[in-house]
Design a protein around this motif. Structure first.
Motif, PDB file in Angstrom:
ATOM      1  N   VAL A 186       0.867  -1.204  -0.142  1.00 50.74           N
ATOM      2  CA  VAL A 186      -0.056  -0.042   0.024  1.00 50.74           C
ATOM      3  C   VAL A 186       0.755   1.269  -0.011  1.00 50.74           C
ATOM      4  O   VAL A 186       1.617   1.404   0.988  1.00 50.74           O
ATOM      5  N   LEU A 187       0.940   2.056  -1.149  1.00 49.48           N
ATOM      6  CA  LEU A 187       2.013   3.250  -1.327  1.00 49.48           C
ATOM      7  C   LEU A 187       0.952   4.491  -1.118  1.00 49.48           C
ATOM      8  O   LEU A 187      -0.102   4.581  -0.893  1.00 49.48           O
ATOM      9  N   ASP A 188       1.879   5.682  -0.715  1.00 50.00           N
ATOM     10  CA  ASP A 188       1.358   6.773  -0.356  1.00 50.00           C
ATOM     11  C   ASP A 188       2.042   7.721  -1.614  1.00 50.00           C
ATOM     12  O   ASP A 188       3.003   8.151  -1.470  1.00 50.00           O
ATOM     13  N   MET A 189       1.044   8.026  -2.722  1.00 50.91           N
ATOM     14  CA  MET A 189       1.888   8.817  -3.741  1.00 50.91           C
ATOM     15  C   MET A 189       1.057  10.227  -3.732  1.00 50.91           C
ATOM     16  O   MET A 189       1.510  10.833  -4.670  1.00 50.91           O
ATOM     17  N   ASN A 190       0.616  10.714  -2.629  1.00 52.12           N
ATOM     18  CA  ASN A 190       0.011  11.998  -2.336  1.00 52.12           C
ATOM     19  C   ASN A 190       1.145  13.093  -2.510  1.00 52.12           C
ATOM     20  O   ASN A 190       1.029  14.282  -3.137  1.00 52.12           O
ATOM     21  N   PRO A 191       2.641  12.742  -1.985  1.00 53.59           N
ATOM     22  CA  PRO A 191       3.390  13.848  -2.271  1.00 53.59           C
ATOM     23  C   PRO A 191       3.850  14.068  -3.702  1.00 53.59           C
ATOM     24  O   PRO A 191       4.173  15.248  -4.152  1.00 53.59           O
ATOM     25  N   LEU A 192       3.538  13.078  -4.791  1.00 48.27           N
ATOM     26  CA  LEU A 192       4.001  13.253  -5.993  1.00 48.27           C
ATOM     27  C   LEU A 192       2.646  13.536  -6.726  1.00 48.27           C
ATOM     28  O   LEU A 192       2.819  13.825  -8.077  1.00 48.27           O
ATOM     29  N   ALA A 193       1.517  13.413  -6.308  1.00 46.79           N
ATOM     30  CA  ALA A 193       0.415  13.937  -7.018  1.00 46.79           C
ATOM     31  C   ALA A 193      -0.638  14.960  -6.462  1.00 46.79           C
ATOM     32  O   ALA A 193      -1.673  15.111  -6.905  1.00 46.79           O
ATOM     33  N   ALA A 194      -0.278  15.846  -5.441  1.00 45.38           N
ATOM     34  CA  ALA A 194      -1.041  16.624  -4.795  1.00 45.38           C
ATOM     35  C   ALA A 194      -1.084  17.624  -5.680  1.00 45.38           C
ATOM     36  O   ALA A 194      -0.267  18.216  -6.373  1.00 45.38           O
ATOM     37  N   TYR A 195      -2.414  18.488  -5.793  1.00 47.01           N
ATOM     38  CA  TYR A 195      -2.583  19.797  -6.575  1.00 47.01           C
ATOM     39  C   TYR A 195      -1.801  20.925  -5.877  1.00 47.01           C
ATOM     40  O   TYR A 195      -1.685  22.013  -6.584  1.00 47.01           O
ATOM     41  N   ILE A 196      -1.632  20.711  -4.570  1.00 48.92           N
ATOM     42  CA  ILE A 196      -0.601  21.750  -4.062  1.00 48.92           C
ATOM     43  C   ILE A 196       0.641  20.995  -3.531  1.00 48.92           C
ATOM     44  O   ILE A 196       0.803  20.623  -2.687  1.00 48.92           O
ATOM     45  N   ILE A 255       0.695  -7.371  -5.319  1.00 50.63           N
ATOM     46  CA  ILE A 255      -0.440  -6.505  -5.541  1.00 50.63           C
ATOM     47  C   ILE A 255      -0.108  -5.041  -4.946  1.00 50.63           C
ATOM     48  O   ILE A 255      -0.040  -4.955  -3.790  1.00 50.63           O
ATOM     49  N   VAL A 256       0.212  -4.093  -5.717  1.00 45.45           N
ATOM     50  CA  VAL A 256       0.252  -2.573  -5.390  1.00 45.45           C
ATOM     51  C   VAL A 256      -0.895  -1.937  -5.460  1.00 45.45           C
ATOM     52  O   VAL A 256      -1.766  -1.953  -6.264  1.00 45.45           O
ATOM     53  N   CYS A 257      -1.056  -1.056  -4.406  1.00 49.60           N
ATOM     54  CA  CYS A 257      -2.384  -0.407  -4.109  1.00 49.60           C
ATOM     55  C   CYS A 257      -1.938   1.191  -3.861  1.00 49.60           C
ATOM     56  O   CYS A 257      -1.312   1.400  -3.149  1.00 49.60           O
ATOM     57  N   THR A 258      -2.536   1.818  -4.780  1.00 55.12           N
ATOM     58  CA  THR A 258      -2.344   3.465  -4.710  1.00 55.12           C
ATOM     59  C   THR A 258      -3.777   4.052  -4.672  1.00 55.12           C
ATOM     60  O   THR A 258      -4.661   3.493  -5.148  1.00 55.12           O
ATOM     61  N   HIS A 259      -3.799   5.379  -4.511  1.00 60.02           N
ATOM     62  CA  HIS A 259      -5.094   6.070  -4.617  1.00 60.02           C
ATOM     63  C   HIS A 259      -5.086   6.447  -6.101  1.00 60.02           C
ATOM     64  O   HIS A 259      -6.270   6.133  -6.708  1.00 60.02           O
ATOM     65  N   HIS A 260      -4.244   7.091  -6.431  1.00 59.99           N
ATOM     66  CA  HIS A 260      -4.094   7.729  -7.737  1.00 59.99           C
ATOM     67  C   HIS A 260      -3.754   6.742  -8.734  1.00 59.99           C
ATOM     68  O   HIS A 260      -2.602   5.839  -8.437  1.00 59.99           O
ATOM     69  N   PRO A 261      -4.403   6.571  -9.956  1.00 63.99           N
ATOM     70  CA  PRO A 261      -4.088   5.461 -10.914  1.00 63.99           C
ATOM     71  C   PRO A 261      -2.970   6.120 -11.734  1.00 63.99           C
ATOM     72  O   PRO A 261      -2.830   7.240 -12.011  1.00 63.99           O
ATOM     73  N   TYR A 262      -2.019   5.151 -12.411  1.00 64.19           N
ATOM     74  CA  TYR A 262      -1.265   5.593 -13.338  1.00 64.19           C
ATOM     75  C   TYR A 262      -1.916   5.529 -14.589  1.00 64.19           C
ATOM     76  O   TYR A 262      -1.813   6.714 -15.304  1.00 64.19           O
TER      77      TYR A 262
END
Length: 354
Positions: free
Chosen positions: A177-187, A222-229
């Motif tokens: 389970v990954l945290d991609m928020n630092p790379l995908a944040a709108y801010i 199985i990798v889980c993220t919120h934001h899709p590639y």
């Protein structure tokens, strides 16, 4: 009651201008992440470690506490009563619209515990952009807000989030389970050496993930993220999120997935877009299959961009997916939940073999 996510007009100049202008506020995310310790196993629903088969409920973008979420969980309970689930995946945006104010926020009760009554098994939770809101709901700009969800791990029997990113080994499958928020944040966190794309947090996460995937001996990874590639819905794909310019468009996430996930995991499961999609042969993923399940409470009521080849797509109904994972095969089923009929309909099923 708002049941639908923002329509494609949210991609327009107004939102783009706001987000670009608000980027300077990224300094609010300038502190390091804190990690809550693991709760005592006796207080929690146990993980099915060492299992030779697991039945998985896959939901995303669920945390509204409104009628559509309850309709989805009611349909999931019907399946659970006939064939019990072992775990669930919550693919982010767990607390709409702006995340929790702390680990004791009543929203955990109204938007997670009550809707999921009777679904009594571990829920592996990922952080979404709404869970890290700073100014504009879903801007992802206050990354420390997500730590309240990590802390809630100690307060819930269901909610499993021992850290912002983590892995769970269940024998037949390992989940990352990954945290991609630092790379995908709108801010984006421009001024923070901790959260920047090349900063400490993402560097540690990348090193951890590389080792974890390399040393995993599970039949399925199985990798889980919120934001899709990859994504055919209105939020767009990594590198083109919401039609915004770099770096607001998730281009750094695109690079991360291509470097650290593509070709190393069997599946990439994501939410974010309020739709259901089973995509295949995605260029850049090197055989890793992209699945989007983000319709557990909202629908985009839109159309496919047809950018990626889809074996199944639904942009109208709420719904969820199930995985039946054995050593040699994974069966995936997409369930649609209509606003006009009770229960769910099996809309698509397929089997993947090793």
């Amino acid at each position: 009651m708002t049941e639908n996510s923002p329509q494609p007009s949210s991609r327009g100049v107004g939102r783009r201008s706001f987000l670009a202008g608000a980027a300077a506020a990224g300094a609010v995310a300038g502190l390091g992440a804190t990690i809550a310790p693991r709760a005592a196993a006796a207080t929690r629903f146990p993980l099915p470690t060492g299992a030779d088969r697991v039945h998985v409920l896959v939901t995303g973008d669920a945390g509204t506490g409104e009628k559509p979420q309850y309709a989805v969980t009611a349909a999931a309970r019907e399946i659970h009563s006939a064939k019990p689930f072992d775990i669930a995946l919550g693919l982010g945006d767990n607390i709409y619209e702006a995340g929790p104010s702390g680990p004791d926020d009543h929203q955990f009760t109204t938007k997670f515990e009550k809707p999921n009554t009777g679904l009594d098994f571990p829920w592996l939770m990922a952080l979404g952009n709404h869970d890290n809101t700073a100014i504009f709901p879903g801007d992802g700009g206050w990354l420390l807000r997500g730590d309240a969800e990590v802390a809630y791990h100690r307060r819930s029997r269901r909610w499993h989030m021992p850290a912002r990113y983590y892995s769970v080994a269940l024998g037949v499958a390992d989940f990352f389970v990954l945290d991609m928020n630092p790379l995908a944040a709108y801010i984006p966190p421009f001024l923070s050496p901790e959260w920047q794309p090349g900063g400490h947090y993402m560097t540690r996460q990348a090193a951890w993930l590389d080792k974890a995937l390399r040393t995993s001996t599970a039949p399925w990874k199985i990798v889980c993220t919120h934001h899709p590639y990859a994504n055919n819905g209105p939020h767009g794909a990594a590198g083109d999120f919401d039609g915004l310019p770099a770096p607001l468009n998730g281009v750094e996430m695109k690079r991360f997935i291509e470097k650290h996930v593509a070709g190393r995991a069997h599946f990439l499961l994501s939410g974010h877009d309020h739709s259901q999609q089973v995509l295949e042969n995605v260029s850049g993923l090197k055989g890793t299959r992209q699945i989007v399940s983000g319709a557990a409470a909202k629908s985009v009521n839109g159309k496919s961009s047809k950018r990626y080849r889809a074996r199944y797509e639904n942009y109208t109904d709420r719904g969820f997916m199930t995985l039946d994972i054995g050593a040699d095969a994974v069966s995936l089923t997409a369930h649609e939940v209509s606003a006009t009929r009770p229960g769910s309909r099996q809309a698509f099923t397929t089997t993947y073999r090793r």
